[in-house]
Design an enzyme around this catalytic site. Structure first.
Site, PDB file in Angstrom:
ATOM      1  CG  ASP A   5      39.703 -35.526  18.572  1.00 20.73           C
ATOM      2  OD1 ASP A   5      39.457 -36.621  18.075  1.00 20.73           O
ATOM      3  OD2 ASP A   5      39.550 -35.284  19.782  1.00 20.73           O
ATOM      4  CG  ASP A  15      37.268 -33.254  22.597  1.00 20.29           C
ATOM      5  OD1 ASP A  15      36.631 -34.315  22.432  1.00 20.29           O
ATOM      6  OD2 ASP A  15      37.206 -32.301  21.798  1.00 20.29           O
ATOM      7  CG  ASP A  23      37.340 -38.947  22.489  1.00 21.03           C
ATOM      8  OD1 ASP A  23      36.938 -39.720  21.609  1.00 21.03           O
ATOM      9  OD2 ASP A  23      37.269 -37.708  22.407  1.00 21.03           O
TER      10      ASP A  23
END
Length: 1071
Positions: free
Chosen positions: A479, A787, A791
């Protein structure tokens, strides 16, 4: 040390033909099937199953656990009553906190208007009628003295009263195994039991023939040596157990937000009390049983408690929430009504013991190695037994003084039995040394050590196998926000009224109409909050980093958060999620009937839904002529790595608002015909050191890919800043792609472009999942950071799922293998180092242990065949086994990672455990030790000039030199094993205090044994010049090891030549 292969163990690593290696579970590292687990355990050669399989999945109890879970769901009330009765009068600790047991009375307790039993029954039975009798959630809150808006008072006195009245949110965890239990399990080794029995017989015969003063030494020394092995083994295992217990406690200690005293506070799940108001959002775990206060499309995944996989929508008709469940969608808040053992979740955790999880691939592979070595050792031990017995009964075995041990008709039965027992114990001891029970357990040891050290490096390991798999990672899909960047966001640029503000924090010149709409949109369309600090001197802001940045900007513009919140009523909320990349709220003014729908989200997505904007005078203007202007503003901000967020609204009428709960659930906020109010650029700086971390990954053969929901230009700017894109020239269409574009490709096209992708912008969680699946199909070992709740599929699909400890939701954490506690990409790189270290340390231990095995077995076998005498007796071999199995594992399996590990390519998933480099080092050392010690065995008396005493004394001195030299060789060889492929084996050795302590301790113990415990080991004190001879022999192993590393090794794995007999043996065991 790298090599390539197609199998899994030392001998099973090169699989030929149709042979199915039972020790190969590499293809399903996360969730191997129960059949494959049963199969490898059936194939393994094991002497102590309770110890060997301690840290693997208990297959016999797996079904029992499922039955127990079903029973708890069915008989909750009875189990709870029995548990409370059992716990009455005893104080149990969880996370160093006492479990408070509530008063069992059903009547109101203390100052509260309702008793614990009544509260528990309402939520347990989902009794809506009884809830309504109490006036619903509002009535319950009054009985519990809770303000539904401000929560309970945040003072210790109030919290203590509530724990006393209703219990604490803790539960008694089953105590870990005691040290005595580990002693008992270490005792279960079959060969040690045989040795104890033989020692007892030897003790009895010795006392009978020689008297108690001299006759107890042989049997007593073996008994003492066995007990020492058991004690040291149990102590090592007990320490590992304590480390795992501490890590399990960390995993259970979830942090969550509650509202107390009008402020949002982050507390431990164990600190939640009855009466607490808990805000819920996507991905949160419900911390206790309770009743919903507000729900906005709130859906709960109750599969952990009910087994039903479909999410349950919560509303006024279904307000009951169960502890342990997860929020799958929407948002809301709850009133806690039951905690700890008063919840089904608490009962479940109390009743079911902590699961040690499945076995790791490396554990299984090492069981294959141990089985192969064990089979060889078994054959050798049997061979030695037959030869020694044959020599004994044919009169070819002699005592140290030269007399024949067995003469038919002239030797007593007791002497004959004693001789046979000595031969038998020698053979059994060879088996003890040969079967490396400590080899698979060395994985557990190094994993336990690594997990403990990784905690200090801000990584909490949830699944053991992830430690070692991380060493094989070839790509990391990371990310952007919070991982590559600091997650400390600030609004640094703003377009309001169609124009750029010279000072984004100065709102004094904004038109009143724009200000009121902007402030309402910021205040109402947020999951964050604004409140005074406890001392009342400053304003504090809570929420996600983006929410905090926008709220802080609003405050600087003059926004009065509480006043605006009270001027309008929230009619409906559409929570932000990473699929839509927007969040909205419908509000109704207190003074009129007008409905306003506010939206906030990704700037270009919101802009596409707009038909106009408010100019500087607060008037509506069509967007057509100025859309290019706004797009250019977004592009410019994104090009400077700013996150662009747009705020817009639209008007509605009161008749569009739902009038009841049923309609509210079905309502979808209108997303089109919006009017743009503002676009803000939010700066989130790159983390210091992230560029170096990316460079380290690149040097280590790991490709770092950024997968982000941000604008492609923002993603590109950050990627250049972080070093993921080395230069502007690398920012080509091949390397940068939008999630939508990737999603629309065919499977074949995705496979063609996936390997080239460095940056994926505007990606959804499904795009991330598609990328992970594609890369894995191409043979990549993929690590993924995430997070959010969405996901979870990608985290679960990846070889290693890395969730974020600060911003990560509980759903994401549950789906991950490792939690990065500080959300920092540099910590991910540290995890890679530790993963490679696990593999490297195991290889070091294998080299050391196999050298001892080969040398000890060869010396005793050759000596037994040629002279009928074994120079290394039972007690001596047990001491060597202790050095090799337990102390050697402690010394070598706990080596910290070095920078050298990050200058190698990733460890292949099928990488050879015993590489040709290890074989080379092993053969050099073993050949040297065997040659020197056999020369001493056959010619030692003349070489060492041992002619002072009688023949028996000379033989004992010679064997003492052999024993001492052999042990010193192993101590010196531990240094060689530290660096199998480096010349300088002493580099960094002083930094590993445990290694130095074990080596120093072993040396001191060896000196004590030789000087003071000769009676036990059948050895004598050595003169100083003989000590120098032993030290010289051991010392020569260092230059020999250095010279040996100049010898090139062939590319073809040596294991290829060992596979066929191994395959036949394992196949025979399977049938």
């Amino acid at each position: 040390m790298a090599g390539s292969g197609n199998g899994t163990g030392m001998a099973g690593e090169v699989v030929e033909g149709n042979f199915s290696d039972p020790f190969n579970i590499v293809e399903s590292t996360k969730n191997p099937s129960l059949n494959s687990l049963k199969r490898w355990r059936k194939a393994v050669l094991v002497l102590n199953a309770s110890r060997r399989f301690r840290y693997t999945l208990d297959l016999t109890k797996h079904e029992e656990k499922e039955q127990c879970t079903r029973m708890i769901r069915t008989h909750t009330q009875v189990i709870r009553a029995a548990l409370l009765f059992k716990l009455a009068g005893q104080q149990v600790l969880v996370m160093d906190m006492p479990v408070t047991h509530p008063s069992p009375k059903g009547s109101p307790h203390g100052n509260y208007g309702i008793g614990v039993e009544e509260l528990v029954s309402i939520t347990r039975d989902h009794n809506l009628a009884e809830l309504q009798q109490h006036g619903g959630v509002k009535g319950l809150s009054e009985l519990l003295k809770t303000n539904l808006d401000a929560g309970i008072d945040d003072n210790n006195g109030e919290l203590s009263k509530r724990r006393s009245a209703f219990g604490s949110n803790t539960y008694p965890v089953k105590k870990g195994r005691s040290f005595l239990r580990f002693l008992w399990e270490a005792w279960q080794d079959l060969t040690l039991i045989i040795l104890i029995v033989a020692a007892a017989a030897s003790l009895a015969l010795g006392i009978k023939t020689e008297g108690i003063k001299e006759g107890w030494y042989d049997g007593g020394s073996i008994t003492f040596a066995v007990l020492l092995v058991i004690f040291v083994t149990a102590m090592s295992d007990y320490r590992q157990s304590l480390q795992f217990q501490n890590l399990n406690e960390e995993k259970r200690n979830i942090q969550l937000e509650v509202i107390r005293g009008g402020r949002r506070e982050k507390i431990s799940i164990y600190d939640v009390v009855v009466g607490d108001v808990v805000p819920l959002k996507i991905g949160d775990q419900v911390p206790a049983d309770g009743i919903s206060i507000t729900t906005h499309a709130l859906s709960i995944d109750e599969s952990s408690m009910t087994g039903e996989t479909r999410a349950v929508r919560k509303d006024q008709e279904r307000p009951f929430l169960m502890a342990g469940c997860k929020v799958s969608d929407g948002a809301g808040s709850m009133l806690v009504t039951a905690v700890g053992v008063n919840t089904e979740w608490g009962l479940l955790l109390t009743t079911i013991a902590e699961d040690n999880g499945g076995e790791t691939p490396l554990q299984v592979r090492l069981n294959g190695v141990a089985t192969f070595i064990g089979i060889v050792g078994l054959v050798v031990a049997f061979f030695v037994l037959v030869i020694l017995l044959a020599r004994f009964f044919t009169g070819n075995s002699k005592n140290p003084d030269g007399t024949i041990q067995f003469v038919r008709g002239r030797i007593s039965i007791s002497d004959t039995v004693n001789g046979v027992i000595k031969i038998f114990t020698s053979a059994v001891t060879i088996l003890v040394v040969a079967v490396p029970e400590g080899l698979p357990l060395a994985v557990t040891l190094t994993l336990a050590y690594s997990m403990k050290k990784m905690m200090a490096d801000k990584a909490l390991v949830r699944r053991l196998s992830a430690c070692e798999t991380m060493g094989s990672a070839t790509t990391i899909c990371s990310d952007k926000t919070g991982t590559l960047t600091l997650n400390e966001m600030t609004v640094v640029e703003a377009y309001v009224g169609g124009e750029k503000l010279d000072q984004p924090e100065n709102g004094s010149h904004l038109h009143e109409n724009i200000s009121s709409l902007l402030e309402e949109g910021i205040s109402q369309n947020t999951s964050g909050s604004v409140f005074l600090s406890k001392d009342g001197k400053r304003i504090e802001v809570s929420g996600s980093p983006t929410e905090k940045a926008i709220l802080s900007w609003g405050i600087k513009l003059g926004m009065k958060f509480d006043a605006i919140k009270s001027n309008s009523i929230v009619v409906h909320i559409s929570p932000f999620n990473s699929m839509k990349k927007r969040g909205g709220v419908a509000v109704q003014s207190q003074t009129d009937t007008q409905i306003r729908v506010h939206w906030k989200g990704a700037a270009e997505i919101i802009l596409e839904s707009c038909i106009g904007y408010l100019d500087t005078n607060g008037h509506f203007q069509p967007l057509d002529n100025n859309k290019a202007h706004f797009n250019e503003a977004i592009e410019n901000m994104a090009g400077r790595s700013l996150r662009c967020v747009a705020i817009a609204y639209r008007k509605g009428e009161v008749n569009e608002a739902p009038c009841d709960e049923a309609r509210l659930v079905q309502r979808i906020l209108p997303e089109g015909d919006l009017v743009l109010i503002a676009i803000v650029g939010i700066k989130d700086p790159c983390r210091p050191g992230v560029k170096d971390a990316v460079r380290i990954c690149t040097d280590a053969g790991i490709k770092v890919r950024m997968v982000t929901g941000d604008n492609l230009r923002t993603a590109k700017a950050i990627a250049l800043e972080c070093g993921i894109l080395p230069s502007e020239a690398d920012a080509t269409d091949e390397n940068i792609i939008e999630g939508k574009t990737f999603r629309e490709l065919s499977d074949l096209e995705r496979q063609e472009v996936a390997m080239r992708i460095s940056v994926m912008g505007r990606s959804s969680p499904n795009d991330k999942l598609l990328l992970v699946q594609t890369l894995r199909k191409l043979g990549e070992v993929v690590a993924v950071t995430g997070d959010g709740t969405n996901d979870a599929p990608a985290l679960h699909e990846a070889d290693i799922g890395l969730s974020m400890g600060i911003q990560g939701t509980e759903v994401a954490k549950d789906s991950s293998d490792i939690i990065i506690l500080d959300d920092n990409f540099a910590s991910v790189v540290k995890v890679v180092r530790w993963g490679r270290s696990v593999y490297a340390n195991i290889q070091k231990f294998i080299q050391f242990q196999l050298t001892v095995n080969v040398a000890a077995l060869t010396i005793n076998v050759v000596a037994a065949i040629s002279s009928g005498d074994v120079p290394l007796n039972t007690v001596q071999l047990l001491w060597v086994n202790l050095i090799m199995d337990t102390l050697g594992a402690l010394a070598l399996a706990t080596e910290p990672p070095t920078d050298h590990l990050m200058h190698r390519p990733p460890v292949g998933r099928r990488e050879l455990l015993v590489t040709n480099i290890i074989w080379r080092n092993l053969f050099i050392q073993a050949l040297y030790q065997v040659s020197v010690l056999l020369v001493l065995h056959f010619y030692g008396k003349s070489i060492l000039k041992l002619h002072q005493g009688g023949r028996e004394d000379e033989t004992i001195v010679k064997n003492s030199v052999i024993f001492n030299a052999f042990v010193l060789c192993q101590i010196f060889n531990e240094f060689n094993a530290r660096k199998p492929d480096e010349i300088n084996v002493f580099n960094g050795v002083t930094k590993n205090k445990l290694f130095m302590g074990i080596v120093g301790g072993t040396l001191i113990l060896q000196i004590l044994i030789m000087e003071f415990l000769g009676k036990f080991t059948t050895s004598v004190r050595l003169e100083w010049h003989l000590w120098l001879v032993c030290l010289a022999i051991a010392f020569l192993s260092w230059p020999l090891a250095a010279l040996g590393k100049f010898i090139p090794v062939p590319e073809t794995p040596l294991a290829k030549f060992l596979i066929k007999p191994y395959q036949r043996c394992v196949a025979a065991r399977d049938t």
